[in-house]
Structures are given as C-alpha cells and as structure tokens.
Design an enzyme around this catalytic site. Structure first.
Site, short mmCIF file in Angstrom:
data_model
loop_
_atom_site.label_atom_id
_atom_site.label_comp_id
_atom_site.label_asym_id
_atom_site.label_seq_id
_atom_site.Cartn_x
_atom_site.Cartn_y
_atom_site.Cartn_z
N ASP A 143 0.55 -0.99 -0.29
CA ASP A 143 0.38 0.19 -0.13
C ASP A 143 1.09 1.67 0.22
O ASP A 143 1.70 1.49 0.80
CB ASP A 143 -1.09 0.11 1.34
CG ASP A 143 -1.52 1.34 1.45
OD1 ASP A 143 -1.56 2.10 0.33
OD2 ASP A 143 -3.22 0.58 1.67
N ARG A 145 -0.37 3.92 -0.04
CA ARG A 145 -1.07 5.27 0.64
C ARG A 145 -0.04 5.73 1.53
O ARG A 145 0.30 4.61 2.27
CB ARG A 145 -2.02 5.24 0.33
CG ARG A 145 -2.92 4.54 -0.69
CD ARG A 145 -4.73 5.32 -0.88
NE ARG A 145 -4.43 2.99 -0.45
CZ ARG A 145 -5.87 3.22 0.46
NH1 ARG A 145 -6.98 3.56 0.10
NH2 ARG A 145 -5.77 1.47 1.08
#
Ligand SMILES: [Zn+2]
Length: 212
Positions: A143, A145
């Site tokens: 991920d 983000r």
C-alpha cells in the site's frame, strides 16, 4: 513524507445526484518522495492532487468525512473486483442524509501504484495471487498511500475533528498523527459480492480492516 506545500487551486459550485456540493481542488507538492517501487527511478518531486466535495456546515460540529482513493475501475466502470464504488456511494448518501460533510477524493489509483500497474496486478490476481502478493511481485509496496494530503486539506478547510467513515484503522491513525481528531469511526462496510470476497478477505486478514 512531509508535503512542501499544499494549496487550494479551485472552488466551484457542484450539483450532483446526491445533492448540492462545492467542489474544491487541492495540490500537494512533495520534494524527494520516498519511492513506492525500488526498481523504478525516484522522482525529484511529486505533485499529488485531491478533490474535496463539501456540503453544508462543516464547522459547528465534527463533520462526516470519507477519504476515498481513486479507483477508475470501480468508481467509473462499477467493477465488482473491489468495493470502492459501493463505498463511494455509501459515503455520498450518508453526507447527503446528514446535510453536511466532506468527501476527499485522492488521486491515488490502485493504492498509489498507478492504473497500469494495478491492471498488471489484476493479471497476477487472476493467476492466484492476492492483492498484496500481486503488488509485491511487481516490486511495489502493498500500500503506497500515506493519507497525509487529506489531513492537510482538512486543516486548510478549518476542520480539526471529524467523524470518519472507514473500515481502515490506518486512516484513523494517519489523521490523528497529523493533528486531526477522529471523534467517531463510522463503518463503511458494504455487502460483499462473490467476485470481491477474496479482495475483502485480504483487506480483513492482511491489512487489519474492520469488516466482518
Ligand atoms: Zn476499487
């Protein structure tokens, strides 16, 4: 990964099927960003965009807020590989019903790996890998983000406490660490489809998402 600057670039009227919003555009600049894929050259700077749909009074009380990461396949094409579109609709409906709130839409396709890499990850998932294994196989983090831009946008909007629609504890933590208090977590759980059961299972078992 601190932003060098975050600025509002636009603020306009925005009628929708869910009701009347304002649409605001924000740009964040990061100098020397941490690479999401070690095999790729790291850019010297990255410009990240986010859109805020704002309805009603967001200052008297902590507003309902949803941080949504762009998902072209789900948001536009109604993909049933993931639950993004259903969560987007759930959030807009909740904000409309409350008469106030903020939808923050981050331009971070495929958890930040980009659209083409996400489609390649789909190919690998078709061969049996889960969403995380596929990202790792392509050299990306599971991920990419950070959720820092949404926190900065909230602060620019004068919002320092929110009721956050999410199943993702990482989003709650990121906001709190950035100085935005989460007074309540509202579940973003939507009914699963046979086609996204494994996707949701991976979110639950490997990413700590709070879904049953
Ligand atoms: Zn999606």
């Amino acid at each position: 990964m601190p932003f060098t600057s975050v600025t509002k670039v636009a603020d306009a009227d925005f009628p929708t099927r869910w009701g009347h919003f304002r649409i605001l555009g924000f740009e964040g600049v990061i100098d020397r960003p941490e690479p999401c894929n070690d095999a790729l050259p790291a850019p010297a700077r990255r410009v990240e965009g986010a859109v805020a749909l704002v309805m009603g009074d967001i200052h008297s009380h902590p507003p309902i807020v949803r941080i949504h990461s762009q998902c072209l396949t789900g948001d536009v094409f109604h993909s049933l590989r993931c639950d993004c579109r259903q969560q987007l609709e759930l959030a807009l409906a909740m904000i409309a019903e409350a008469g106030s709130g903020i939808l923050l839409y981050e331009q971070q396709e495929g958890r930040g790996i980009g659209l083409m890499a996400k489609l390649r990850a789909y190919e690998l998932q078709d061969q049996g890998l889960d969403t995380i294994e596929a990202n790792l196989e392509l050299g990306y983090k599971a991920d990419c983000r950070e959720f820092e831009l949404p926190a900065e946008v909230l602060k620019l909007l004068g919002v320092h406490a929110v009721r956050l629609i999410t199943n993702n504890p990482a989003k709650v933590e990121a906001l709190e660490q950035a100085g935005v208090q989460v007074t309540e977590r509202i579940s973003a759980e939507v009914p699963s489809e046979p086609t996204n059961e494994r996707y949701l299972q991976t979110k639950r078992e490997k990413m700590g998402h709070l879904v049953s």
